[in-house]
Design a protein around this motif. Structure first.
Motif, PDB file in Angstrom:
ATOM      1  N   ALA A  46       0.836  -1.205   0.000  1.00 46.69           N
ATOM      2  CA  ALA A  46       0.000   0.000   0.000  1.00 46.69           C
ATOM      3  C   ALA A  46       0.869   1.251   0.000  1.00 46.69           C
ATOM      4  O   ALA A  46       0.579   2.237  -0.698  1.00 46.69           O
ATOM      5  N   ALA A  47       1.953   1.245   0.798  1.00 44.13           N
ATOM      6  CA  ALA A  47       2.867   2.394   0.826  1.00 44.13           C
ATOM      7  C   ALA A  47       3.482   2.615  -0.542  1.00 44.13           C
ATOM      8  O   ALA A  47       3.556   3.754  -1.043  1.00 44.13           O
ATOM      9  N   ALA A  48       3.936   1.533  -1.204  1.00 46.41           N
ATOM     10  CA  ALA A  48       4.564   1.648  -2.524  1.00 46.41           C
ATOM     11  C   ALA A  48       3.583   2.223  -3.530  1.00 46.41           C
ATOM     12  O   ALA A  48       3.922   3.131  -4.309  1.00 46.41           O
ATOM     13  N   ALA A  49       2.326   1.717  -3.534  1.00 45.51           N
ATOM     14  CA  ALA A  49       1.343   2.165  -4.516  1.00 45.51           C
ATOM     15  C   ALA A  49       0.960   3.628  -4.282  1.00 45.51           C
ATOM     16  O   ALA A  49       0.870   4.423  -5.226  1.00 45.51           O
ATOM     17  N   ALA A  50       0.724   3.983  -3.011  1.00 42.94           N
ATOM     18  CA  ALA A  50       0.292   5.350  -2.707  1.00 42.94           C
ATOM     19  C   ALA A  50       1.388   6.356  -3.032  1.00 42.94           C
ATOM     20  O   ALA A  50       1.146   7.405  -3.634  1.00 42.94           O
ATOM     21  N   GLN A  83       3.990   5.962  -5.066  1.00 44.31           N
ATOM     22  CA  GLN A  83       4.306   5.966  -6.500  1.00 44.31           C
ATOM     23  C   GLN A  83       3.314   6.842  -7.253  1.00 44.31           C
ATOM     24  O   GLN A  83       3.680   7.546  -8.199  1.00 44.31           O
ATOM     25  N   ALA A  84       2.048   6.830  -6.807  1.00 36.85           N
ATOM     26  CA  ALA A  84       1.021   7.609  -7.498  1.00 36.85           C
ATOM     27  C   ALA A  84       1.186   9.109  -7.259  1.00 36.85           C
ATOM     28  O   ALA A  84       0.741   9.924  -8.070  1.00 36.85           O
ATOM     29  N   THR A  85       1.803   9.472  -6.167  1.00 40.42           N
ATOM     30  CA  THR A  85       1.936  10.897  -5.813  1.00 40.42           C
ATOM     31  C   THR A  85       3.210  11.518  -6.364  1.00 40.42           C
ATOM     32  O   THR A  85       3.256  12.704  -6.676  1.00 40.42           O
ATOM     33  N   LEU A  86       4.282  10.737  -6.505  1.00 36.03           N
ATOM     34  CA  LEU A  86       5.582  11.261  -6.946  1.00 36.03           C
ATOM     35  C   LEU A  86       5.556  11.700  -8.411  1.00 36.03           C
ATOM     36  O   LEU A  86       4.670  11.320  -9.196  1.00 36.03           O
ATOM     37  N   ARG A  87       6.541  12.483  -8.780  1.00 34.59           N
ATOM     38  CA  ARG A  87       6.689  12.928 -10.171  1.00 34.59           C
ATOM     39  C   ARG A  87       7.145  11.757 -11.056  1.00 34.59           C
ATOM     40  O   ARG A  87       7.670  10.752 -10.583  1.00 34.59           O
ATOM     41  N   LEU A 106       8.421  17.809  -0.989  1.00 34.77           N
ATOM     42  CA  LEU A 106       7.810  16.736  -1.771  1.00 34.77           C
ATOM     43  C   LEU A 106       7.534  15.524  -0.895  1.00 34.77           C
ATOM     44  O   LEU A 106       6.471  14.905  -0.986  1.00 34.77           O
ATOM     45  N   ILE A 107       8.462  15.205   0.034  1.00 34.17           N
ATOM     46  CA  ILE A 107       8.291  14.021   0.881  1.00 34.17           C
ATOM     47  C   ILE A 107       7.154  14.229   1.863  1.00 34.17           C
ATOM     48  O   ILE A 107       6.395  13.298   2.164  1.00 34.17           O
ATOM     49  N   ASN A 108       6.989  15.458   2.360  1.00 29.35           N
ATOM     50  CA  ASN A 108       5.913  15.734   3.314  1.00 29.35           C
ATOM     51  C   ASN A 108       4.538  15.535   2.689  1.00 29.35           C
ATOM     52  O   ASN A 108       3.546  15.327   3.390  1.00 29.35           O
ATOM     53  N   ARG A 109       4.465  15.602   1.328  1.00 30.59           N
ATOM     54  CA  ARG A 109       3.185  15.348   0.663  1.00 30.59           C
ATOM     55  C   ARG A 109       2.760  13.869   0.776  1.00 30.59           C
ATOM     56  O   ARG A 109       1.612  13.537   0.564  1.00 30.59           O
ATOM     57  N   LEU A 110       3.747  13.031   1.097  1.00 27.61           N
ATOM     58  CA  LEU A 110       3.451  11.604   1.168  1.00 27.61           C
ATOM     59  C   LEU A 110       2.843  11.204   2.509  1.00 27.61           C
ATOM     60  O   LEU A 110       2.440  10.055   2.682  1.00 27.61           O
TER      61      LEU A 110
END
Length: 601
Positions: A511-515, A517-521, A549-553
């Motif tokens: 779930a962490a990988a999918a979420a 990956q979808a948010t990153l550039r 950018l990391i805080n958006r995750l």
């Protein structure tokens, strides 16, 4: 006048001259009978000459011989029985014997008996004394013995000649007998081989009719060499009566005809088929060598370079070709080139709706398709043909046991009416090897992808990320751009595993990988570093930008799970290992400061 008549008339003319010369000068000669005898002798000679030529009837032949016998009888009567003209009686005997005419010979023997015995019966002594019976009987017996012996000898000689002629006629090889450089005998096979009739060959001397004009001097020198060596075998180019050239093999064997002349038996073989067979064998050997080269080239190439190697090899095999493209089916069902020669900046594409395209056709049928006129054929894309300047195109399927994998398109700038069988064979071998090479390349590609991908999350693994980091550092240095690396670690992951179980822990990682990956550039690279730790590659980001950018995750993980992160930014010269170590130290600092935070090193 026929040759047989020319051969027979001289002896008769000679006899007439001898008779005139030997006539006695006494007054007792009856010149009227002598003149009549000479006339009969001349007429008999002409009649027998015609008989030798086969143009007379048997009655005429008998009349000629009886005229000859009558001439001899008149000479004996007009000059005297003992004047010595009796041996003339052998003229009709020898003629009938040499011509193998037994009936005429018997008639001549009857005539001889009449010439010798009738005068003794009718006139008697003193002109024809009784002692003439002895001479007449001897002349009759001798004439019969000589006549029938000569017939037997002539029949034997003719049987031998016919046997030799039959053997020569049955020979498939040409035959020529030369005497002192002149052709004196040939067989039908030589006439058939050269196209020249027997009449044109008999009596011919060098340069012979079947020698090419420009080869007269060289062939004459070769002839002298063979004669000087006493025979030999050699290859030579000859020319037929219609002007066509052909290769021949000649064997010359010296022989003795018993007349002291220099004779050779010459056999002539048309070796056109032999040369063609040798050419086919040579081409076959060349094809095998080429096939071996193709198998070695394609079989041993780098799997990552398999498709370009296939195109390079196809271009080398297809003589005169100027472009090759490798077509494969895309995810949308359409076709696209995966390799071309010469290389193109972008792949060619053909939609699924363009079913007439040659690559679609051969992939559907599994059979090669040759397009002689590419510019007007519905099987060729107008844009591609105009771009390549192709006049003719061959589409060939690439298939293996699993089916058709792709298609080769080979084009020529000059129009062709057909593709030779040998070319199709070689390209077919190439296509077979290409299918294996493509299959191997795809398998190794998938294997390589598996070795670079984390099985649980589908993200690049640590090995792949390390390689990408080296590449991106070089790009950032070349373009003078910042590059940041972040290490992310889930907080209290062991406690989560102990509480919810390992399967729940695996679901959390996915779930962490999918979420994330979808948010990153699109340019960012997220990889699983190991356990609950992730690595993040952020091209074009300095430390502050990376932190934003990391805080958006945050807040994307289930069950309120948080993460800590450490960031390190390259100064353009930082080695990869140093950069990773710095991010790790920042991560440890974040953990030490209470977790759920980002620390920029």
């Amino acid at each position: 006048m026929p040759s047989s008549a020319r051969r027979l008339l001289p002896p008769f003319a000679l006899c007439m001259v001898v008779v005139l010369v030997l006539l006695p000068g006494e007054a007792r000669v009856q010149w009227g009978e002598v003149a009549l005898a000479l006339l009969l002798l001349a007429g008999a000679g002409l009649g027998l000459a015609a008989a030798a030529n086969g143009r007379e009837r048997r009655g005429t032949t008998l009349a000629s011989m009886f005229a000859l016998l009558a001439a001899i009888a008149l000479l004996r009567n007009g000059v005297g029985a003992n004047a010595g003209f009796g041996p003339l009686i052998f003229l009709p005997v020898m003629w009938a014997a040499l011509e193998r005419r037994r009936t005429e010979l018997l008639a001549v023997l009857v005539g001889i008996a009449g010439v010798y015995f009738l005068p003794m019966l009718i006139t008697g002594p003193p002109q024809y004394p009784s002692s003439g019976w002895r001479g007449g009987t001897l002349m009759l017996v001798t004439s019969a013995a000589v006549g029938f012996a000569v017939i037997a000898l002539v029949e034997h000689l003719r049987a031998e000649r016919d046997r030799s002629a039959a053997i020569l006629a049955a020979m498939s090889e040409g035959f020529a007998l030369t005497r002192d450089g002149e052709i004196i005998q040939v067989n039908p096979a030589l006439c058939a081989i050269t196209g020249f009739p027997e009449a044109d060959l008999l009596g011919a001397r060098a340069p012979f009719p079947f020698w090419p004009t420009e080869s007269h001097e060289a062939n004459t020198a070769l002839l002298r060499k063979i004669v000087g060596a006493g025979g030999g075998s050699f290859d030579i180019e000859l020319v037929r009566a219609d002007g066509k050239r052909f290769p021949a093999m000649i064997s010359a064997i010296a022989t003795d005809l018993g007349d002291g002349s220099r004779c050779f038996l010459n056999t002539v073989r048309d070796i056109t088929e032999l040369r063609a067979h040798e050419d086919r064998q040579r081409q076959h050997a060349e094809q095998l060598a080429t096939i071996t080269d193709v198998i070695r080239e394609i079989g041993h190439c780098d799997p990552l370079d398999a498709r370009p190697t296939i195109c390079r090899t196809a271009l080398a095999l297809a003589e005169g070709a100027h472009a090759v493209s490798l077509w494969e089916i895309g995810l949308d069902g359409g076709l696209a080139t995966t390799a071309t020669r010469p290389e193109t900046t972008a792949p060619y594409r053909v939609g699924l709706d363009q079913s007439d395209h040659g690559a679609h056709v051969v992939m559907a049928t599994g059979q090669p398709l040759f397009v002689a006129d590419a510019r007007t054929s519905p099987h060729c894309d107008r844009r591609i043909i105009e771009l390549l300047g192709a006049a003719s195109v061959l589409f060939h399927p690439i298939s293996d046991a699993q089916g058709v994998r792709g298609a080769l398109a080979i084009s020529w700038p000059q129009a062709r009416t057909e593709i030779a069988e040998g070319e199709i064979l070689l390209i077919g071998v190439l296509a077979g090897e290409a299918a294996l090479a493509m299959q191997r390349a795809d398998l190794l590609g998938r294997l390589d992808e598996l070795t670079r991908t984390d099985e649980l999350t589908g993200l690049p693994n640590r090995r792949a990320w390390d390689e990408l980091l080296v590449h991106e550092l070089a790009v950032a240095e070349r373009h003078d751009k910042p590059l940041s690396v972040a290490m992310l670690d889930l907080d209290f992951f062991k406690r989560y595993n102990d509480k919810h179980g390992h399967l729940a822990g695996d679901r959390l990682l996915r779930a962490a990988a999918a979420a994330w990956q979808a948010t990153l550039r699109a340019t960012d690279v997220l990889a699983r570093w190991g356990g609950e730790e992730f690595a993040l590659l952020l091209p074009g980001c300095d430390g502050q930008g990376a932190a934003i950018l990391i805080n958006r995750l945050r807040g994307m993980l289930p069950d309120g799970v948080t993460f800590s992160a450490g960031v390190a930014t390259s100064d353009g010269t930082t080695p990869p290992r140093t950069l990773i170590d710095a991010a790790d130290q920042a991560l440890y600092q974040a953990k030490a400061d209470g977790r759920d935070r980002v620390v920029v090193g």
